[in-house]
Scaffold this active site. Structure first.
Site, PDB file in Angstrom:
ATOM      1  N   LYS A   1       0.856  -1.124  -0.111  1.00  0.00           N
ATOM      2  CA  LYS A   1       0.030   0.026   0.329  1.00  0.00           C
ATOM      3  C   LYS A   1       0.899   1.280  -0.006  1.00  0.00           C
ATOM      4  O   LYS A   1       0.535   2.173  -0.847  1.00  0.00           O
ATOM      5  CB  LYS A   1      -1.085  -0.001   1.007  1.00  0.00           C
TER       6      LYS A   1
ATOM      7  N   ARG B   1     -10.043   0.187   8.772  1.00  0.00           N
ATOM      8  CA  ARG B   1      -9.447  -1.109   9.013  1.00  0.00           C
ATOM      9  C   ARG B   1     -10.654  -1.900   9.794  1.00  0.00           C
ATOM     10  O   ARG B   1     -10.470  -3.188   9.881  1.00  0.00           O
ATOM     11  CB  ARG B   1      -8.503  -0.905   9.861  1.00  0.00           C
TER      12      ARG B   1
ATOM     13  N   ARG C   1      11.399  -5.532   4.757  1.00  0.00           N
ATOM     14  CA  ARG C   1      11.328  -4.320   4.457  1.00  0.00           C
ATOM     15  C   ARG C   1      12.393  -3.252   5.189  1.00  0.00           C
ATOM     16  O   ARG C   1      12.742  -3.440   6.289  1.00  0.00           O
ATOM     17  CB  ARG C   1      10.084  -3.674   4.899  1.00  0.00           C
TER      18      ARG C   1
ATOM     19  N   ARG D   1      11.209  -1.324  10.825  1.00  0.00           N
ATOM     20  CA  ARG D   1      10.053  -1.197  11.841  1.00  0.00           C
ATOM     21  C   ARG D   1      10.089  -2.056  12.840  1.00  0.00           C
ATOM     22  O   ARG D   1      10.222  -3.396  12.651  1.00  0.00           O
ATOM     23  CB  ARG D   1       8.650  -1.106  10.832  1.00  0.00           C
TER      24      ARG D   1
ATOM     25  N   ARG E   1      -0.675  -9.100  13.206  1.00  0.00           N
ATOM     26  CA  ARG E   1      -1.098  -8.226  12.371  1.00  0.00           C
ATOM     27  C   ARG E   1      -2.214  -9.033  11.136  1.00  0.00           C
ATOM     28  O   ARG E   1      -3.121  -8.460  10.846  1.00  0.00           O
ATOM     29  CB  ARG E   1       0.074  -7.414  11.618  1.00  0.00           C
TER      30      ARG E   1
HETATM   31  P1  AP5 Z   1       4.737  -1.369   1.814  1.00  0.00           P
HETATM   32  O1  AP5 Z   1       4.463  -0.910   0.606  1.00  0.00           O
HETATM   33  O2  AP5 Z   1       5.598  -0.993   2.705  1.00  0.00           O
HETATM   34  O3  AP5 Z   1       3.503  -2.356   2.378  1.00  0.00           O
HETATM   35  P2  AP5 Z   1       2.078  -1.797   3.006  1.00  0.00           P
HETATM   36  O4  AP5 Z   1       0.870  -2.603   2.504  1.00  0.00           O
HETATM   37  O5  AP5 Z   1       2.394  -0.398   3.243  1.00  0.00           O
HETATM   38  O6  AP5 Z   1       2.334  -2.406   4.523  1.00  0.00           O
HETATM   39  P3  AP5 Z   1       2.409  -2.150   5.816  1.00  0.00           P
HETATM   40  O7  AP5 Z   1       3.170  -2.948   6.708  1.00  0.00           O
HETATM   41  O8  AP5 Z   1       2.584  -0.563   6.103  1.00  0.00           O
HETATM   42  O9  AP5 Z   1       0.572  -2.195   6.288  1.00  0.00           O
HETATM   43  P4  AP5 Z   1       0.143  -2.443   7.524  1.00  0.00           P
HETATM   44  O10 AP5 Z   1      -1.334  -2.147   7.298  1.00  0.00           O
HETATM   45  O11 AP5 Z   1       0.429  -3.540   8.351  1.00  0.00           O
HETATM   46  O12 AP5 Z   1       0.779  -1.181   8.379  1.00  0.00           O
HETATM   47  P5  AP5 Z   1       0.244   0.142   8.846  1.00  0.00           P
HETATM   48  O13 AP5 Z   1       1.564   1.157   8.789  1.00  0.00           O
HETATM   49  O14 AP5 Z   1      -0.711   0.708   8.029  1.00  0.00           O
HETATM   50  O15 AP5 Z   1       5.636  -3.020   1.240  1.00  0.00           O
HETATM   51  C1  AP5 Z   1       6.211  -3.858   2.097  1.00  0.00           C
HETATM   52  C2  AP5 Z   1       7.462  -4.410   1.555  1.00  0.00           C
HETATM   53  O16 AP5 Z   1       7.422  -5.144   0.431  1.00  0.00           O
HETATM   54  C3  AP5 Z   1       8.448  -3.451   1.392  1.00  0.00           C
HETATM   55  O17 AP5 Z   1       9.490  -3.693   1.661  1.00  0.00           O
HETATM   56  C4  AP5 Z   1       8.098  -3.206  -0.243  1.00  0.00           C
HETATM   57  O18 AP5 Z   1       9.448  -2.885  -0.813  1.00  0.00           O
HETATM   58  C5  AP5 Z   1       7.780  -4.657  -0.461  1.00  0.00           C
HETATM   59  N1  AP5 Z   1       7.014  -4.663  -1.777  1.00  0.00           N
HETATM   60  C6  AP5 Z   1       6.118  -3.750  -2.183  1.00  0.00           C
HETATM   61  N2  AP5 Z   1       5.214  -4.314  -3.316  1.00  0.00           N
HETATM   62  C7  AP5 Z   1       6.059  -5.335  -3.639  1.00  0.00           C
HETATM   63  C8  AP5 Z   1       5.907  -5.917  -4.811  1.00  0.00           C
HETATM   64  N3  AP5 Z   1       4.851  -5.954  -5.790  1.00  0.00           N
HETATM   65  N4  AP5 Z   1       6.731  -7.209  -4.992  1.00  0.00           N
HETATM   66  C9  AP5 Z   1       7.670  -7.566  -4.015  1.00  0.00           C
HETATM   67  N5  AP5 Z   1       7.907  -6.712  -3.045  1.00  0.00           N
HETATM   68  C10 AP5 Z   1       6.995  -5.645  -2.893  1.00  0.00           C
HETATM   69  O19 AP5 Z   1      -0.260   0.250  10.408  1.00  0.00           O
HETATM   70  C11 AP5 Z   1       0.710  -0.056  11.348  1.00  0.00           C
HETATM   71  C12 AP5 Z   1      -0.125  -0.475  12.644  1.00  0.00           C
HETATM   72  O20 AP5 Z   1      -0.521   0.832  12.968  1.00  0.00           O
HETATM   73  C13 AP5 Z   1      -1.101  -1.632  12.713  1.00  0.00           C
HETATM   74  O21 AP5 Z   1      -0.790  -2.757  13.049  1.00  0.00           O
HETATM   75  C14 AP5 Z   1      -2.049  -0.899  13.727  1.00  0.00           C
HETATM   76  O22 AP5 Z   1      -1.585  -1.364  15.101  1.00  0.00           O
HETATM   77  C15 AP5 Z   1      -1.850   0.681  13.650  1.00  0.00           C
HETATM   78  N6  AP5 Z   1      -3.061   1.089  12.760  1.00  0.00           N
HETATM   79  C16 AP5 Z   1      -2.701   1.707  11.483  1.00  0.00           C
HETATM   80  N7  AP5 Z   1      -3.936   2.359  10.805  1.00  0.00           N
HETATM   81  C17 AP5 Z   1      -4.882   1.714  11.953  1.00  0.00           C
HETATM   82  C18 AP5 Z   1      -6.374   1.746  11.696  1.00  0.00           C
HETATM   83  N8  AP5 Z   1      -7.008   2.275  10.556  1.00  0.00           N
HETATM   84  N9  AP5 Z   1      -7.138   1.378  12.866  1.00  0.00           N
HETATM   85  C19 AP5 Z   1      -6.324   0.724  13.765  1.00  0.00           C
HETATM   86  N10 AP5 Z   1      -4.962   0.576  13.992  1.00  0.00           N
HETATM   87  C20 AP5 Z   1      -4.303   1.322  12.883  1.00  0.00           C
HETATM   88 MG    MG Z   2       2.511   0.852   4.875  1.00  0.00          MG
END
Ligand code: AP5
Ligand code: MG
Ligand code: ZN
Length: 214
Positions: free
Chosen positions: A13, A88, A127, A160, A171
């Protein structure tokens, strides 16, 4: 253009949002990034959120909805936005509908980046993120030219705290329980498109853009 980028943890994402920002020049709103900024600043919200994030759980709907509402009413969102990692839960999705109704806007499209669970742990564990500019890399799938150094700005890379196999298990479980139901939620609204996120990063970007400029 009001976009919602969905997908399980590690689906890509954030990576794709960065490309869509370049293409459409609209702000990227990631609740995860906002929470990590609060953790870094050491605010009360940050202290509460850190415990939950480190465990791989979800921060309370009430807190998250408040943050997003405040952000979406800022002026720069008038030209559109890309929401990443919100909503979410069904409660967050209902709250978003209400916020948008109050603002007199509608979601243009919900894009779900589909990646099978078995690939996600490897993506998260490998990552690396730039401390200075926030660029995202992967040790295997998107490596930097020099080990540990950002190609964009020369900054140091970090990992991270929640990108380990154990926290990823929690997660992914939180995703299955609370977030997956949103697929059906937005399918019913008729603005849902699924993208194959297993393809290389640039191919996924092409597919996302082709859906949006149709
Ligand atoms: P990346 O693009 O970083 O993936 P992402 O989908 O952004 O993954 P996140 O881990 O950020 O998602 P998340 O939802 O768990 O975390 P968030 O920060 O939102 O890519 C990942 C890796 O893959 C990278 O190394 C990239 O290079 C590689 N990659 C990308 N595309 C690729 C491809 N096509 N092929 C190969 N490799 C690829 O949330 C973190 C925490 O915050 C949550 O766990 C929760 O505790 C809290 N939180 C956040 N939002 C909320 C909410 N709305 N409600 C409640 N809690 C929340
Ligand atoms: Mg992200
Ligand atoms: Zn950088």
């Amino acid at each position: 253009m009001q976009l919602l980028l969905m997908g399980p943890p590690g689906a890509g994402k954030g990576t794709q949002a960065a490309e869509l920002v370049k293409k459409f020049d609209i702000p990227h709103i990631s609740t995860g990034d906002m929470l990590r900024a609060a953790v870094k600043e050491g605010t009360e919200l940050g202290k509460q959120a850190k415990v939950v994030m480190d465990a791989g759980g979800l921060v309370s709907d009430e807190i998250i909805i408040g943050i997003v509402k405040e952000r979406l009413t800022k002026d720069d969102c008038k030209k559109g936005f890309i929401l990443d990692g919100f909503p979410r839960t069904v409660e967050q999705a209902d709250a978003l509908s209400k916020i948008l109704e109050e603002l007199g806007i509608k979601l243009t499209r919900v894009l779900n980046i589909h990646v099978p669970a078995e690939d996600l742990i490897e993506r998260a564990v490998g990552r690396r993120i730039c401390k200075k500019c926030g660029a995202t890399y992967h040790v295997k799938f998107n490596p930097t030219q020099k080990d540990g150094i950002c190609d964009n700005c020369g900054g140091d890379l970090y990992q991270r705290g929640d990108d380990n196999a154990e926290t990823m298990g929690n997660r992914l479980a939180a995703y299955e329980k609370s977030t997956r139901p949103l697929i059906e939620y937005y399918q019913k609204v008729g603005i849902y498109t699924e993208i194959d996120g297993r393809k290389p990063i640039d191919k996924v970007t092409e597919e996302l853009i082709s859906v949006l400029v149709k």
